[in-house]
Design a protein around this motif. Structure first.
Motif, PDB file in Angstrom:
ATOM      1  N   GLY A 102       0.817  -1.206   0.000  1.00 13.71           N
ATOM      2  CA  GLY A 102       0.000   0.000   0.000  1.00 13.71           C
ATOM      3  C   GLY A 102       0.849   1.252   0.000  1.00 13.71           C
ATOM      4  N   THR A 103       0.190   2.404  -0.115  1.00 17.80           N
ATOM      5  CA  THR A 103       0.892   3.685  -0.085  1.00 17.80           C
ATOM      6  C   THR A 103       1.608   3.836   1.251  1.00 17.80           C
ATOM      7  N   ILE A 104       2.864   4.177   1.197  1.00 18.11           N
ATOM      8  CA  ILE A 104       3.676   4.287   2.410  1.00 18.11           C
ATOM      9  C   ILE A 104       3.372   5.612   3.102  1.00 18.11           C
ATOM     10  N   ARG A 105       3.095   5.546   4.394  1.00 19.50           N
ATOM     11  CA  ARG A 105       2.782   6.750   5.146  1.00 19.50           C
ATOM     12  C   ARG A 105       3.957   7.734   5.119  1.00 19.50           C
ATOM     13  N   PRO A 106       3.683   9.041   5.092  1.00 19.35           N
ATOM     14  CA  PRO A 106       4.765  10.037   4.996  1.00 19.35           C
ATOM     15  C   PRO A 106       5.846   9.877   6.066  1.00 19.35           C
ATOM     16  N   ARG A 107       5.447   9.614   7.309  1.00 16.85           N
ATOM     17  CA  ARG A 107       6.456   9.450   8.375  1.00 16.85           C
ATOM     18  C   ARG A 107       7.347   8.249   8.104  1.00 16.85           C
ATOM     19  N   VAL A 108       6.721   7.167   7.653  1.00 14.67           N
ATOM     20  CA  VAL A 108       7.488   5.954   7.361  1.00 14.67           C
ATOM     21  C   VAL A 108       8.373   6.173   6.144  1.00 14.67           C
ATOM     22  N   LYS A 109       7.856   6.881   5.143  1.00 11.55           N
ATOM     23  CA  LYS A 109       8.647   7.168   3.945  1.00 11.55           C
ATOM     24  C   LYS A 109       9.875   8.002   4.300  1.00 11.55           C
ATOM     25  N   ALA A 110       9.704   8.964   5.211  1.00 11.54           N
ATOM     26  CA  ALA A 110      10.844   9.773   5.650  1.00 11.54           C
ATOM     27  C   ALA A 110      11.884   8.899   6.344  1.00 11.54           C
ATOM     28  N   TYR A 111      11.395   7.960   7.148  1.00 15.56           N
ATOM     29  CA  TYR A 111      12.304   7.004   7.798  1.00 15.56           C
ATOM     30  C   TYR A 111      13.056   6.178   6.760  1.00 15.56           C
ATOM     31  N   MET A 112      12.323   5.643   5.784  1.00 18.58           N
ATOM     32  CA  MET A 112      12.952   4.813   4.761  1.00 18.58           C
ATOM     33  C   MET A 112      13.975   5.599   3.948  1.00 18.58           C
ATOM     34  N   LYS A 113      13.690   6.864   3.699  1.00 14.58           N
ATOM     35  CA  LYS A 113      14.615   7.710   2.937  1.00 14.58           C
ATOM     36  C   LYS A 113      15.936   7.856   3.689  1.00 14.58           C
ATOM     37  N   GLU A 114      15.852   8.171   4.977  1.00 11.93           N
ATOM     38  CA  GLU A 114      17.093   8.315   5.741  1.00 11.93           C
ATOM     39  C   GLU A 114      17.800   6.975   5.904  1.00 11.93           C
ATOM     40  N   LEU A 115      17.012   5.907   6.079  1.00 12.54           N
ATOM     41  CA  LEU A 115      17.615   4.581   6.196  1.00 12.54           C
ATOM     42  C   LEU A 115      18.420   4.250   4.945  1.00 12.54           C
ATOM     43  N   ASP A 116      17.833   4.488   3.781  1.00 10.60           N
ATOM     44  CA  ASP A 116      18.553   4.242   2.531  1.00 10.60           C
ATOM     45  C   ASP A 116      19.848   5.053   2.472  1.00 10.60           C
ATOM     46  N   GLU A 117      19.751   6.316   2.826  1.00 12.40           N
ATOM     47  CA  GLU A 117      20.930   7.180   2.759  1.00 12.40           C
ATOM     48  C   GLU A 117      22.046   6.670   3.662  1.00 12.40           C
ATOM     49  N   GLU A 118      21.687   6.229   4.871  1.00  9.09           N
ATOM     50  CA  GLU A 118      22.694   5.715   5.800  1.00  9.09           C
ATOM     51  C   GLU A 118      23.280   4.393   5.307  1.00  9.09           C
ATOM     52  N   LEU A 119      22.427   3.543   4.748  1.00  3.72           N
ATOM     53  CA  LEU A 119      22.908   2.261   4.235  1.00  3.72           C
ATOM     54  C   LEU A 119      23.797   2.458   3.013  1.00  3.72           C
ATOM     55  N   TRP A 120      23.410   3.375   2.147  1.00  5.40           N
ATOM     56  CA  TRP A 120      24.210   3.625   0.945  1.00  5.40           C
ATOM     57  C   TRP A 120      25.593   4.155   1.312  1.00  5.40           C
TER      58      TRP A 120
END
Length: 683
Positions: A231-249
């Protein structure tokens, strides 16, 4: 672009090539790829370059980053700071320090392999896994062992299994006239997790102490509408995923996929495949970063396999394949039957490995948390079986039944469901890899992979022993065909395409002689089976003493977790739930008196009060049963674990049932904890 910062905090091959001399770089690549020895001069040059790079990236300290038998990672930080002969401060990292470190091993689990007073432990650099900078520290991936050489970590057996698997795979390929420098298992780990509000987490003692809800009445919605998955990812969760990706990358982890999972609040991330030891290292780092990033977004990341009753638990699907030095996937099928015998032989090797060592594979995923997950809500059952998909199964059946293989390929080519996902299958072929779906989300999958690698290596060894006698001879192809048919026929019992949740499968699996190991203690009881000890010792993965130690650690951890959960239940029941319920009962009783004085009907209130009082009484009785169960525990580790499974857990389940029924009866404002609706459906 975001890709510009990828791997910026990794001492990668690219960085090595820039900072090392050409000779040093070439020698280090041989160490990494071919297992060549590391000499002191090379270590000194690498250490100096690594230190300079780390300092430029903000590091002031370094640590030997290792994976003790706790299953998590461990680190001791030392500053680069030293002094020269004139007592001036300098920054230094020697080759000797890079290669080997000393750590206090007294408080890490050893399973009886060493005494507490034998405190010294040693870390050994793993040059195949890149060092990286986290915050202000250079993290150097290492293995960990005791003063006398005993293995005290998760990584060492995995590294050994990689070498064993490569040796045996190369032998078999050579029978087909194919030379390669090495073969390695490629692993992709799909990581499932839950995100919940930090405020809700802080109000629940069970989540704080055990990372799962020991009590909790079902929420009306649950996951029945199936609207959360993808489903559509909630904005708060999407913000979390964005930072998670950046840290992992930044640390070179190829985080590729992210989406909502089936259960509310559940999500998944998946990286691109990597060599097994690097994939495991990356996953350990990923779990740590997940939790830290969650905290910055007002979340708590739950990695427990079953944090909420009645909805999906979380797994860590272990996608596994074999790759040559030249990049050939040995599980990639060909289009023409007469050219696919090598592929079919490697498939047969895995089928044989899974069947022969099904109990050992069950050991590799055994934990208290995973026991709650296996067998329902899209998690595979405890019975290990293999799903090949319609295309491959059509070909396998043709081989077993000795029918025309070309006709079978033509039939398979028309089949649409080549890699249809049987979600109830523990071990499924999905086109060009195998997906082992049993590992739990919190698990360090080193054990899963070294057991899978070693079991496969044993199959390949037996195949190579047989076929080497026919290499280059006219009868080689017919012997290969014969071997494939014998092995697939002999291990057909492990192949199953149907519903793994059905009662019929349980009966059929028993008829076939497949193991149905439902609990962690029962699984670990098989670790020391003669065939399993022979497998691991003959290939030099673990000694018999080290296997016994791992058994002790596994069952002791299971007992400890069960005891912690049971004691947490008692505290919650006696100090928080019962006082809240009694107070609420008093309010109802006062209301009854007031309404009776006015001559109003109080039948509903009386019935409610009666129900609550009967549940409070039952809870008090069950509390005493749980206390007695906790008091009477055997001294022997295995017996204590079995006691926890058979005596303590059933009382805990009764406790949960009583409390969950009480939660439904009691006013929400009076209940001392956020309920499932509060936790799972935040904005």
């Amino acid at each position: 672009m975001f890709i510009d910062g990828f791997g910026s905090m990794v001492f990668s091959e690219k960085v090595m090539k820039e900072r090392l001399s050409r000779d040093a770089f070439d020698r280090l690549m041989k160490v990494r790829n071919e297992g060549s020895p590391m000499d002191r001069s090379l270590a000194d040059e690498v250490a100096a370059a690594m230190k300079d790079w780390a300092v430029e990236n903000g590091a002031t300290h370094f640590t030997h980053w290792f994976q003790p038998m706790t299953g998590s990672t461990a680190e001791k930080h030392d500053a680069f700071l030293d002094r020269d002969k004139d007592d001036n401060p300098i920054l230094e990292l020697s080759g000797k320090t890079l290669i080997k470190g000393e750590a206090d091993a007294s408080s890490f689990p050893s399973g009886g392999i060493r005494e507490t007073f034998e405190a010294r432990g040693y870390t050994q650099w793993d040059p195949t896994s890149d060092a990286f900078v986290r915050e202000d520290t250079l993290c150097i991936p290492t293995s960990f062992g005791s003063f006398d050489g005993a293995v005290l970590d998760k990584k060492t057996p995995l590294l050994r299994s990689l070498e064993v698997l490569s040796q045996q795979a190369k032998r078999l390929l050579k029978c087909f006239g194919q030379e390669t420098k090495y073969v390695y298992p490629s692993v992709g780990l799909e990581q499932e997790y839950f995100l919940i509000n930090k405020e809700d987490y802080a109000k629940r003692r069970d989540l704080i102490l055990t990372e799962r809800t020991l009590f909790g009445a079902p929420t009306p919605k649950g996951q029945v509408l199936e609207d959360h998955y993808y489903g559509t990812i909630r904005p708060r969760v999407k913000a979390y995923m964005k930072e998670l990706d950046e840290e992992l990358w930044k640390v070179g982890i190829y985080s590729k996929t992210e989406h909502n999972e089936v259960a509310p609040c559940q999500h998944e991330m998946a990286p691109i495949f990597a060599r097994a030891n690097i994939a495991v290292d990356s996953n350990q780092l990923t779990m740590d970063i997940m939790k830290k990033v969650a905290n910055r977004h007002g979340f708590v990341c739950l990695l427990h396999e079953k944090p909420f009753e009645g909805i999906n638990g979380s797994g860590k699907h272990n996608n596994w394949s074999l790759t040559t030095a030249e990049g050939e996937n040995l599980f990639k099928p060909g289009k023409e039957p007469e050219k696919t015998y090598k592929f079919l032989l490697f498939i047969a090797a895995v089928v044989k490995a899974v069947d022969d060592y099904q109990e050992l594979l069950r050991v590799s995923v055994a934990s208290a948390g995973n026991d709650h997950r296996l067998g329902g809500n899209e998690a595979p059952p405890a019975i290990i079986s293999m799903y090949l998909g319609d295309k491959l199964r059509t070909i396998v059946d043709s081989i077993i039944n000795a029918t025309d293989l070309k006709t079978a390929y033509e039939k398979a080519a028309k089949t649409e469901k080549n890699d249809d996902r049987n979600r109830t299958s523990p071990f499924a072929f999905t086109g060009n890899k195998f997906e082992f779906r049993m590992p739990g989300s919190a698990e360090n999958v080193s054990c899963t992979n070294y057991i899978l690698n070693t079991a496969a290596a044993e199959s390949l060894k037996q195949f190579a022993d047989r076929l080497e006698k026919f290499t280059g001879k006219p009868e080689f192809e017919s012997e290969v065909k014969k071997l494939i048919r014998e092995e697939l026929t002999g291990h057909e019992r492990i192949l199953f395409e149907g519903n793994g949740y059905s009662n019929e499968w349980v009966k059929e699996a028993k008829r076939r002689g497949l193991a149905n190991i439902k609990s962690t203690p029962e699984a670990f009881a098989h670790y020391g089976d003669e065939k399993n000890v022979r497998l691991l010792t003959s290939h030099g993965i673990l000694s018999a003493e080290e296997i016994k130690a791992r058994t002790n650690i596994g069952v002791q951890k299971y007992t400890n977790i069960t005891n912690i959960e049971a004691r947490t239940m008692l505290i919650m029941a006696e100090k928080e739930i019962m006082p809240a319920v009694i107070k609420y009962s008093s309010e109802i009783a006062f209301g009854i008196e007031s309404k009776q004085a006015l001559g109003l009907d109080v039948d509903h209130e009386l019935k409610l009060l009666e129900d609550i009082n009967s549940h409070v009484k039952a809870l008090g009785i069950n509390n005493e049963k749980l206390k007695k169960a906790l008091e009477k525990q055997p001294a022997d580790a295995m017996k204590a674990a079995m006691n926890a499974y058979k005596k303590i857990l059933p009382v805990m389940e009764e406790e949960r049932c009583i409390v969950d029924e009480l939660e439904v009866l009691v006013d929400k404002q009076s209940w001392p904890y956020p309920d499932y609706t509060d936790i799972l459906y935040y904005v």
